[in-house]
Design a protein around this motif. Sequence first.
Motif, PDB file in Angstrom:
ATOM      1  N   LEU A 194       0.826  -1.205   0.000  1.00  0.00           N
ATOM      2  CA  LEU A 194       0.000   0.000   0.000  1.00  0.00           C
ATOM      3  C   LEU A 194       0.861   1.257   0.000  1.00  0.00           C
ATOM      4  CD1 LEU A 194      -2.948   1.040   0.171  1.00  0.00           C
ATOM      5  CD2 LEU A 194      -2.565   1.242   2.616  1.00  0.00           C
ATOM      6  N   ALA A 195       1.916   1.263   0.798  1.00  0.00           N
ATOM      7  CA  ALA A 195       2.802   2.426   0.846  1.00  0.00           C
ATOM      8  C   ALA A 195       3.495   2.648  -0.496  1.00  0.00           C
ATOM      9  CB  ALA A 195       3.836   2.259   1.967  1.00  0.00           C
ATOM     10  N   LEU A 196       3.961   1.582  -1.117  1.00  0.00           N
ATOM     11  CA  LEU A 196       4.601   1.710  -2.430  1.00  0.00           C
ATOM     12  C   LEU A 196       3.612   2.234  -3.469  1.00  0.00           C
ATOM     13  CD1 LEU A 196       6.787  -1.523  -2.522  1.00  0.00           C
ATOM     14  CD2 LEU A 196       7.610   0.842  -2.442  1.00  0.00           C
ATOM     15  N   TYR A 197       2.408   1.696  -3.468  1.00  0.00           N
ATOM     16  CA  TYR A 197       1.379   2.122  -4.418  1.00  0.00           C
ATOM     17  C   TYR A 197       1.058   3.606  -4.236  1.00  0.00           C
ATOM     18  CZ  TYR A 197      -3.012   2.173  -7.016  1.00  0.00           C
ATOM     19  OH  TYR A 197      -4.003   2.468  -7.920  1.00  0.00           O
ATOM     20  N   ASN A 198       0.754   3.984  -3.008  1.00  0.00           N
ATOM     21  CA  ASN A 198       0.361   5.371  -2.741  1.00  0.00           C
ATOM     22  C   ASN A 198       1.511   6.346  -2.973  1.00  0.00           C
ATOM     23  OD1 ASN A 198      -2.153   4.384  -2.148  1.00  0.00           O
ATOM     24  ND2 ASN A 198      -2.060   4.822   0.037  1.00  0.00           N
ATOM     25  N   ALA A 199       2.711   5.981  -2.554  1.00  0.00           N
ATOM     26  CA  ALA A 199       3.868   6.856  -2.771  1.00  0.00           C
ATOM     27  C   ALA A 199       4.121   7.047  -4.263  1.00  0.00           C
ATOM     28  CB  ALA A 199       5.108   6.273  -2.094  1.00  0.00           C
ATOM     29  N   THR A 200       3.950   5.990  -5.040  1.00  0.00           N
ATOM     30  CA  THR A 200       4.159   6.095  -6.486  1.00  0.00           C
ATOM     31  C   THR A 200       3.228   7.142  -7.085  1.00  0.00           C
ATOM     32  OG1 THR A 200       4.853   3.785  -6.619  1.00  0.00           O
ATOM     33  CG2 THR A 200       4.134   4.834  -8.666  1.00  0.00           C
ATOM     34  N   PHE A 201       1.964   7.100  -6.707  1.00  0.00           N
ATOM     35  CA  PHE A 201       1.013   8.077  -7.248  1.00  0.00           C
ATOM     36  C   PHE A 201       1.347   9.490  -6.772  1.00  0.00           C
ATOM     37  CE2 PHE A 201      -1.377   4.578  -8.823  1.00  0.00           C
ATOM     38  CZ  PHE A 201      -2.104   5.104  -9.880  1.00  0.00           C
ATOM     39  N   ILE A 202       1.730   9.625  -5.525  1.00  0.00           N
ATOM     40  CA  ILE A 202       2.081  10.956  -5.018  1.00  0.00           C
ATOM     41  C   ILE A 202       3.288  11.496  -5.771  1.00  0.00           C
ATOM     42  CG2 ILE A 202       2.958  12.211  -3.008  1.00  0.00           C
ATOM     43  CD1 ILE A 202       1.138  10.298  -1.303  1.00  0.00           C
ATOM     44  N   GLN A 233       5.127   2.454  10.630  1.00  0.00           N
ATOM     45  CA  GLN A 233       5.502   3.742  10.055  1.00  0.00           C
ATOM     46  C   GLN A 233       6.517   3.467   8.942  1.00  0.00           C
ATOM     47  OE1 GLN A 233       8.201   6.579  12.163  1.00  0.00           O
ATOM     48  NE2 GLN A 233       6.354   7.864  12.166  1.00  0.00           N
ATOM     49  N   MET A 234       6.320   4.129   7.801  1.00  0.00           N
ATOM     50  CA  MET A 234       7.208   3.902   6.661  1.00  0.00           C
ATOM     51  C   MET A 234       7.551   5.225   6.002  1.00  0.00           C
ATOM     52  SD  MET A 234       5.369   0.689   4.909  1.00  0.00           S
ATOM     53  CE  MET A 234       5.566  -0.919   5.601  1.00  0.00           C
ATOM     54  N   LEU A 235       8.809   5.343   5.598  1.00  0.00           N
ATOM     55  CA  LEU A 235       9.277   6.517   4.872  1.00  0.00           C
ATOM     56  C   LEU A 235       9.776   6.048   3.507  1.00  0.00           C
ATOM     57  CD1 LEU A 235      10.031   9.597   4.981  1.00  0.00           C
ATOM     58  CD2 LEU A 235      12.329   8.798   5.553  1.00  0.00           C
ATOM     59  N   ILE A 236       9.275   6.682   2.460  1.00  0.00           N
ATOM     60  CA  ILE A 236       9.680   6.335   1.098  1.00  0.00           C
ATOM     61  C   ILE A 236      10.170   7.606   0.424  1.00  0.00           C
ATOM     62  CG2 ILE A 236       8.902   5.479  -1.148  1.00  0.00           C
ATOM     63  CD1 ILE A 236       6.849   3.775   0.317  1.00  0.00           C
ATOM     64  N   THR A 237      11.350   7.519  -0.190  1.00  0.00           N
ATOM     65  CA  THR A 237      11.880   8.670  -0.920  1.00  0.00           C
ATOM     66  C   THR A 237      11.676   8.469  -2.422  1.00  0.00           C
ATOM     67  OG1 THR A 237      14.105   7.758  -1.168  1.00  0.00           O
ATOM     68  CG2 THR A 237      13.659   9.058   0.843  1.00  0.00           C
ATOM     69  N   ARG A 238      11.560   9.584  -3.108  1.00  0.00           N
ATOM     70  CA  ARG A 238      11.408   9.533  -4.573  1.00  0.00           C
ATOM     71  C   ARG A 238      12.600   8.818  -5.208  1.00  0.00           C
ATOM     72  NH1 ARG A 238       8.715  12.253  -8.452  1.00  0.00           N
ATOM     73  NH2 ARG A 238       7.962  13.876  -7.062  1.00  0.00           N
ATOM     74  N   GLU A 239      13.799   9.183  -4.767  1.00  0.00           N
ATOM     75  CA  GLU A 239      15.011   8.624  -5.363  1.00  0.00           C
ATOM     76  C   GLU A 239      15.058   7.100  -5.231  1.00  0.00           C
ATOM     77  OE1 GLU A 239      19.867   9.040  -5.029  1.00  0.00           O
ATOM     78  OE2 GLU A 239      18.587  10.280  -3.751  1.00  0.00           O
ATOM     79  N   GLN A 278      12.262   5.434  -7.435  1.00  0.00           N
ATOM     80  CA  GLN A 278      12.576   5.451  -8.864  1.00  0.00           C
ATOM     81  C   GLN A 278      13.720   4.502  -9.193  1.00  0.00           C
ATOM     82  OE1 GLN A 278      10.656   9.530 -10.391  1.00  0.00           O
ATOM     83  NE2 GLN A 278      12.829   9.473 -10.456  1.00  0.00           N
ATOM     84  N   ASP A 279      14.688   4.363  -8.296  1.00  0.00           N
ATOM     85  CA  ASP A 279      15.747   3.372  -8.496  1.00  0.00           C
ATOM     86  C   ASP A 279      15.153   1.961  -8.504  1.00  0.00           C
ATOM     87  OD1 ASP A 279      17.664   5.332  -8.626  1.00  0.00           O
ATOM     88  OD2 ASP A 279      18.416   5.029  -6.583  1.00  0.00           O
ATOM     89  N   TRP A 280      14.201   1.722  -7.615  1.00  0.00           N
ATOM     90  CA  TRP A 280      13.548   0.418  -7.515  1.00  0.00           C
ATOM     91  C   TRP A 280      12.802   0.083  -8.802  1.00  0.00           C
ATOM     92  CZ3 TRP A 280       8.225  -1.107  -6.462  1.00  0.00           C
ATOM     93  CH2 TRP A 280       8.092  -2.416  -6.005  1.00  0.00           C
ATOM     94  N   TYR A 281      12.093   1.075  -9.338  1.00  0.00           N
ATOM     95  CA  TYR A 281      11.362   0.879 -10.589  1.00  0.00           C
ATOM     96  C   TYR A 281      12.287   0.891 -11.807  1.00  0.00           C
ATOM     97  CZ  TYR A 281       6.726   1.623  -8.482  1.00  0.00           C
ATOM     98  OH  TYR A 281       5.575   1.526  -7.743  1.00  0.00           O
TER      99      TYR A 281
END
Length: 165
Positions: A95-103, A121-127, A130-133
Amino acid sequence: MRRRTLFIYIFSFAFLILTGCNSTAVNKSDDLFQYKDSYVGDSGAVGNITRRLPNPAGEHLNGLELKTKEEPYGVILNYIEADKIEDIELNYSELALYNATFIFALVKNADWVQFNFVEDQMLITREKLQDWYGKDIRLFSSEEELNRFVQEHLKDQDKVNQFFH
């Protein structure tokens, strides 16, 4: 002549009714991509985006914080317990990956998103995302296209787990 004019009016009216009822046009207000290229400081746009993203089962979004004073800019999403759901396994990671991707795809200057779920609690960075994708997610131009892309990556549970470790 009157008969012909009456026929044209009736035919035109019927045509308008039929085409109006079968409209397949996308309602612009239902498309998340109307908020593409928003900024973290635009609370209305960010709020509309986050309210339309999925919530964990038994939780709902209880507010967001926009961190815009200094770079990197970010968004904090706070969730609270809604309905007690017994015996359900929550997959906060997906869910966090999905929502962060859209944001990140829609909010131009968002550099990080923090999810404060009830149990995690989870923190996801854009960098890192995008590296993951292996692709710049800002290049997507439709909700459907981005959704397919994300779902394809979320199929591999090992890959999802590696993102967080």
